[in-house]
Design an enzyme around this catalytic site. Structure first.
Site, PDB file in Angstrom:
ATOM      1  N   HIS A  32      31.301  27.769  52.455  1.00 23.91           N
ATOM      2  CA  HIS A  32      30.996  29.202  52.491  1.00 23.91           C
ATOM      3  C   HIS A  32      29.572  29.510  52.033  1.00 23.91           C
ATOM      4  O   HIS A  32      29.032  30.551  52.361  1.00 23.91           O
ATOM      5  CB  HIS A  32      32.051  30.019  51.731  1.00 23.91           C
ATOM      6  CG  HIS A  32      31.917  29.986  50.243  1.00 23.91           C
ATOM      7  ND1 HIS A  32      32.352  28.944  49.486  1.00 23.91           N
ATOM      8  CD2 HIS A  32      31.393  30.883  49.371  1.00 23.91           C
ATOM      9  CE1 HIS A  32      32.108  29.192  48.203  1.00 23.91           C
ATOM     10  NE2 HIS A  32      31.520  30.370  48.105  1.00 23.91           N
TER      11      HIS A  32
ATOM     12  N   ASP B  41      33.431  19.608  43.338  1.00 23.35           N
ATOM     13  CA  ASP B  41      33.680  21.020  43.634  1.00 23.35           C
ATOM     14  C   ASP B  41      32.426  21.733  44.149  1.00 23.35           C
ATOM     15  O   ASP B  41      32.518  22.603  45.013  1.00 23.35           O
ATOM     16  CB  ASP B  41      34.183  21.702  42.348  1.00 23.35           C
ATOM     17  CG  ASP B  41      34.668  23.119  42.593  1.00 23.35           C
ATOM     18  OD1 ASP B  41      35.425  23.320  43.565  1.00 23.35           O
ATOM     19  OD2 ASP B  41      34.295  24.021  41.822  1.00 23.35           O
TER      20      ASP B  41
ATOM     21  N   HIS C 262      28.246  22.537  48.372  1.00 29.52           N
ATOM     22  CA  HIS C 262      27.313  23.661  48.315  1.00 29.52           C
ATOM     23  C   HIS C 262      25.877  23.255  47.935  1.00 29.52           C
ATOM     24  O   HIS C 262      24.924  23.645  48.604  1.00 29.52           O
ATOM     25  CB  HIS C 262      27.790  24.714  47.306  1.00 29.52           C
ATOM     26  CG  HIS C 262      29.224  25.130  47.503  1.00 29.52           C
ATOM     27  ND1 HIS C 262      29.791  25.263  48.747  1.00 29.52           N
ATOM     28  CD2 HIS C 262      30.192  25.463  46.617  1.00 29.52           C
ATOM     29  CE1 HIS C 262      31.055  25.644  48.602  1.00 29.52           C
ATOM     30  NE2 HIS C 262      31.330  25.772  47.325  1.00 29.52           N
TER      31      HIS C 262
ATOM     32  N   LYS D  44      30.195  25.809  35.084  1.00 27.32           N
ATOM     33  CA  LYS D  44      31.062  26.969  34.832  1.00 27.32           C
ATOM     34  C   LYS D  44      30.840  27.432  33.397  1.00 27.32           C
ATOM     35  O   LYS D  44      30.289  26.697  32.574  1.00 27.32           O
ATOM     36  CB  LYS D  44      32.526  26.581  35.033  1.00 27.32           C
ATOM     37  CG  LYS D  44      32.847  26.220  36.484  1.00 27.32           C
ATOM     38  CD  LYS D  44      34.233  26.701  36.880  1.00 27.32           C
ATOM     39  CE  LYS D  44      34.563  26.342  38.317  1.00 27.32           C
ATOM     40  NZ  LYS D  44      33.939  27.220  39.318  1.00 27.32           N
TER      41      LYS D  44
ATOM     42  N   ARG E 140      55.467  28.968  54.874  1.00 28.77           N
ATOM     43  CA  ARG E 140      56.866  28.587  54.720  1.00 28.77           C
ATOM     44  C   ARG E 140      57.764  29.750  54.292  1.00 28.77           C
ATOM     45  O   ARG E 140      58.951  29.765  54.547  1.00 28.77           O
ATOM     46  CB  ARG E 140      56.938  27.487  53.661  1.00 28.77           C
ATOM     47  CG  ARG E 140      57.975  26.465  53.959  1.00 28.77           C
ATOM     48  CD  ARG E 140      57.998  25.332  52.992  1.00 28.77           C
ATOM     49  NE  ARG E 140      56.819  25.289  52.142  1.00 28.77           N
ATOM     50  CZ  ARG E 140      56.305  24.174  51.654  1.00 28.77           C
ATOM     51  NH1 ARG E 140      56.838  23.031  51.938  1.00 28.77           N
ATOM     52  NH2 ARG E 140      55.261  24.204  50.858  1.00 28.77           N
TER      53      ARG E 140
ATOM     54  N   LYS F 279      37.172  23.395  52.551  1.00 27.48           N
ATOM     55  CA  LYS F 279      36.862  22.367  51.564  1.00 27.48           C
ATOM     56  C   LYS F 279      38.029  22.287  50.594  1.00 27.48           C
ATOM     57  O   LYS F 279      38.781  23.249  50.521  1.00 27.48           O
ATOM     58  CB  LYS F 279      35.542  22.677  50.854  1.00 27.48           C
ATOM     59  CG  LYS F 279      35.618  23.866  49.883  1.00 27.48           C
ATOM     60  CD  LYS F 279      34.381  23.992  49.059  1.00 27.48           C
ATOM     61  CE  LYS F 279      34.427  23.176  47.813  1.00 27.48           C
ATOM     62  NZ  LYS F 279      34.877  23.900  46.618  1.00 27.48           N
TER      63      LYS F 279
ATOM     64  N   LYS G   9      26.319  32.531  53.438  1.00 32.19           N
ATOM     65  CA  LYS G   9      25.665  33.577  52.626  1.00 32.19           C
ATOM     66  C   LYS G   9      24.348  33.959  53.309  1.00 32.19           C
ATOM     67  O   LYS G   9      23.597  33.088  53.756  1.00 32.19           O
ATOM     68  CB  LYS G   9      25.407  33.067  51.203  1.00 32.19           C
ATOM     69  CG  LYS G   9      26.705  32.867  50.408  1.00 32.19           C
ATOM     70  CD  LYS G   9      26.422  32.454  48.981  1.00 32.19           C
ATOM     71  CE  LYS G   9      27.690  32.024  48.258  1.00 32.19           C
ATOM     72  NZ  LYS G   9      28.489  33.096  47.711  1.00 32.19           N
TER      73      LYS G   9
ATOM     74  N   GLU H  71      27.644  29.639  37.116  1.00 27.41           N
ATOM     75  CA  GLU H  71      28.756  30.592  37.166  1.00 27.41           C
ATOM     76  C   GLU H  71      29.147  30.990  35.752  1.00 27.41           C
ATOM     77  O   GLU H  71      29.067  30.165  34.837  1.00 27.41           O
ATOM     78  CB  GLU H  71      29.969  29.948  37.829  1.00 27.41           C
ATOM     79  CG  GLU H  71      29.748  29.510  39.242  1.00 27.41           C
ATOM     80  CD  GLU H  71      31.054  29.036  39.852  1.00 27.41           C
ATOM     81  OE1 GLU H  71      31.716  29.855  40.493  1.00 27.41           O
ATOM     82  OE2 GLU H  71      31.412  27.863  39.654  1.00 27.41           O
TER      83      GLU H  71
HETATM   84  C1  BG6 Z   1      34.039  27.237  45.430  1.00 28.55           C
HETATM   85  C2  BG6 Z   1      34.426  26.422  44.236  1.00 28.55           C
HETATM   86  O1  BG6 Z   1      33.795  26.403  46.528  1.00 28.55           O
HETATM   87  O2  BG6 Z   1      32.856  27.976  45.139  1.00 28.55           O
HETATM   88  C3  BG6 Z   1      34.604  27.315  43.008  1.00 28.55           C
HETATM   89  O3  BG6 Z   1      35.632  25.741  44.496  1.00 28.55           O
HETATM   90  C4  BG6 Z   1      33.385  28.159  42.790  1.00 28.55           C
HETATM   91  O4  BG6 Z   1      34.877  26.544  41.855  1.00 28.55           O
HETATM   92  C5  BG6 Z   1      33.001  28.885  44.066  1.00 28.55           C
HETATM   93  O5  BG6 Z   1      33.692  29.104  41.763  1.00 28.55           O
HETATM   94  C6  BG6 Z   1      31.678  29.597  43.903  1.00 28.55           C
HETATM   95  O6  BG6 Z   1      31.442  30.399  45.030  1.00 28.55           O
HETATM   96  P1  BG6 Z   1      30.614  31.758  44.904  1.00 28.55           P
HETATM   97  O7  BG6 Z   1      30.509  32.246  46.296  1.00 28.55           O
HETATM   98  O8  BG6 Z   1      31.401  32.655  43.993  1.00 28.55           O
HETATM   99  O9  BG6 Z   1      29.297  31.383  44.291  1.00 28.55           O
END
Ligand code: BG6
Length: 500
Positions: free
Chosen positions: A184, A241, A246, A332, A51, A154, A188, A222
């Protein structure tokens, strides 16, 4: 999975939401790396749509900074200048049907003939469904002038019902074979390697079942906390999330049956099948927790019950896995960044060797180290030298950095964008996989509302391995979280009495 690396059809990549972080941090660096490797189609064009009132020059300068900061490969000015000429900005409003018509006319004029197009929805999730509708209304879904595909980021829905609604909206505009739902983690390198480990070797598959495996553990830990993402995260929480996508995708790769080929549908049929065979999750087999201080973070509701950590025990009701627990955990603000899958094998039926003083018997374990320190380790027993019969565990170790020196592991988006451009959907989730995953997570989320006492939310210190309740979850089954690739907060458990 991936075929020949370069396409010759002119191709336009259209990124919706191009002023956002994802475009700058991930998408353009991934396209840049592919361009540098000469893997993008000849005649590639990249159009960013958003935008804001930006010029091409402003857009390009911003993306150049993004590439400098985020590209896995080193930045070189010559490659960037070449790519830069192919980058354009289009100002448009995602809500406006008229803007899609204008964009269609603009793209047709740029392409001046047949060209493939890949749309990327890097927008806020509420736009995914409406954008598909607008694209169709403007005739932008029609394959008449070249292949039309769409990547959807996502989160794909926030529960089963919204995911089904979104799938219906997407399918009203695009055929399933035009749709690429990105996760994603599937891009990997180490996640892709799971299928190679299992099906390009004869060693592992014969023991990959209930007769030899004691339990399987998937950890995605994480160190980062909620940061500035509270607006999204406090509504989502760790189950939406990380687990719905994942963790369950990783589990599917580990647990699926061999596909008949590496063809996208063959792989996705098996993934959908195994996800569909997971038994509904009992709330008592779940642990949910918040790191201490989460509620005080900017944007988090002071009474928030959103979990930032969860651990689940799952069972797969099929011939291969009946009775083998799968333990999944993610959180986290934990002690270390570590994504690991551990396959713990059963102990031998009889232990006739002595263990060292204070040692417990360690079963064989295969650790798949997704990140960091990408690689695999097989832990097995050896005789301690100069003893009569003392046993000690050692590792056989494969590390990418040693086996492939000098090779920079590509970022997940690099592989995924390339595959989507080539029309290879094997690493993308199909609608039935997404819905099967929601079918598992949704009842847990609603159970937390209706029967919170079956799994009360607890807390864990920042920089820890999560709440002790998650350890208890395993101990109840005679198991313990294992440390694999590096410290994973694992322990040892004398499941077999010392010197049994
Ligand atoms: C994302 C989540 O899909 O994946 C995040 O929304 C998370 O909260 C992230 O931190 C982790 O991805 P990676 O590749 O850093 O392990």
């Amino acid at each position: 999975m991936s075929g020949p690396e370069r396409q010759s059809t002119p191709t336009t990549v259209v990124i919706f939401g191009a002023s956002g972080d994802l475009t700058q941090r991930k998408l353009i660096p991934a396209l840049y790396n592919n361009f540098k490797k000469r893997r993008l189609p000849e005649g590639i064009r990249i159009i960013g749509v958003a935008r804001r009132d930006w010029t091409d020059d402003y857009f390009r300068a911003r993306l150049r900074d993004g590439v400098r900061e985020n590209s896995a490969a080193s930045h070189d000015d010559a490659t960037w200048s070449e790519l830069e000429g192919k980058l354009h900005y289009f100002q448009g409003n995602l809500d406006s049907a008229e803007d899609y018509q204008r964009l269609q006319a603009h793209l047709n004029a740029l392409e001046s003939g047949p060209a493939d197009r890949l749309y990327y929805l890097a927008t806020a999730p509420e736009y995914y469904g409406p954008a598909c509708g607008h694209l169709a209304a403007a005739g932008m879904n029609s394959d008449a002038q070249g292949r039309r595909s769409i990547i959807i980021e996502k989160p794909f829905g926030e529960d089963l019902a919204s995911a089904q609604t979104l799938n219906a909206q997407v399918h009203a505009a695009f055929r399933e074979d035009q749709v690429y739902r990105i996760d994603h983690y599937m891009g990997k390198e180490t996640a892709q390697n799971i299928l190679f480990l299992r099906f390009a070797n004869t060693l592992f598959e014969p023991v990959w079942n209930r007769r030899y495996v004691s339990n399987i553990q998937v950890t995605v830990a994480e160190t980062v906390d909620v940061g500035h993402r509270a607006g999204y995260y406090d509504k989502a929480g760790v189950l939406r999330d990380m687990f719905q996508n994942h963790l369950l995708q990783l589990l599917a790769l580990v647990a699926m049956e061999p596909p008949a080929s590496l063809n996208a549908d063959a792989i996705r049929n098996e993934k959908a099948k195994v996800l569909g065979a997971i038994r509904p999750i009992h709330l008592a087999n779940t642990v949910r927790a918040q790191y201490e201080g989460y509620r005080a973070a900017e944007g988090v509701a002071p009474s928030s019950a959103t979990p930032t950590y969860a651990a689940l025990k799952l069972h797969i009701d099929n011939w291969r896995w009946k009775g083998v627990p799968f333990y999944l955990r993610s959180g986290k603000a934990m002690a270390d960044r570590s994504s690991t899958i551990i396959v713990e094998f059963q102990a031998p039926p009889d232990i006739m060797f002595k263990l060292g003083e204070n040692e417990c018997f360690t079963p064989n374990m295969l650790s798949i180290c997704i990140q960091p320190n990408e690689g695999m380790q097989l832990r097995f027993e050896t005789k301690v030298p100069d003893t009569v019969a003392e046993s000690h565990s050692v590792n056989m170790n494969f590390q990418y950095r040693d086996a492939y020196p000098g090779v920079i592991l590509p970022d997940a988006y690099e592989r995924l964008l390339l595959d989507a451009l080539k029309g290879d959907a094997s690493l993308f989730a199909r609608s039935d996989e997404i819905e099967a995953a929601w079918r598992l997570i949704d009842p847990v989320l609603s159970g937390y509302k209706t029967s919170p006492d079956l799994s009360p939310i607890c807390s864990y210190p920042v920089g820890s391995w999560g709440p002790s309740a998650a350890d208890d979850l395993l101990v109840r089954g005679g198991h313990v979280w294992r440390s694999g690739c590096q410290s994973c907060g694992g322990g040892t458990l004398c499941t077999i009495p010392k010197n049994a």
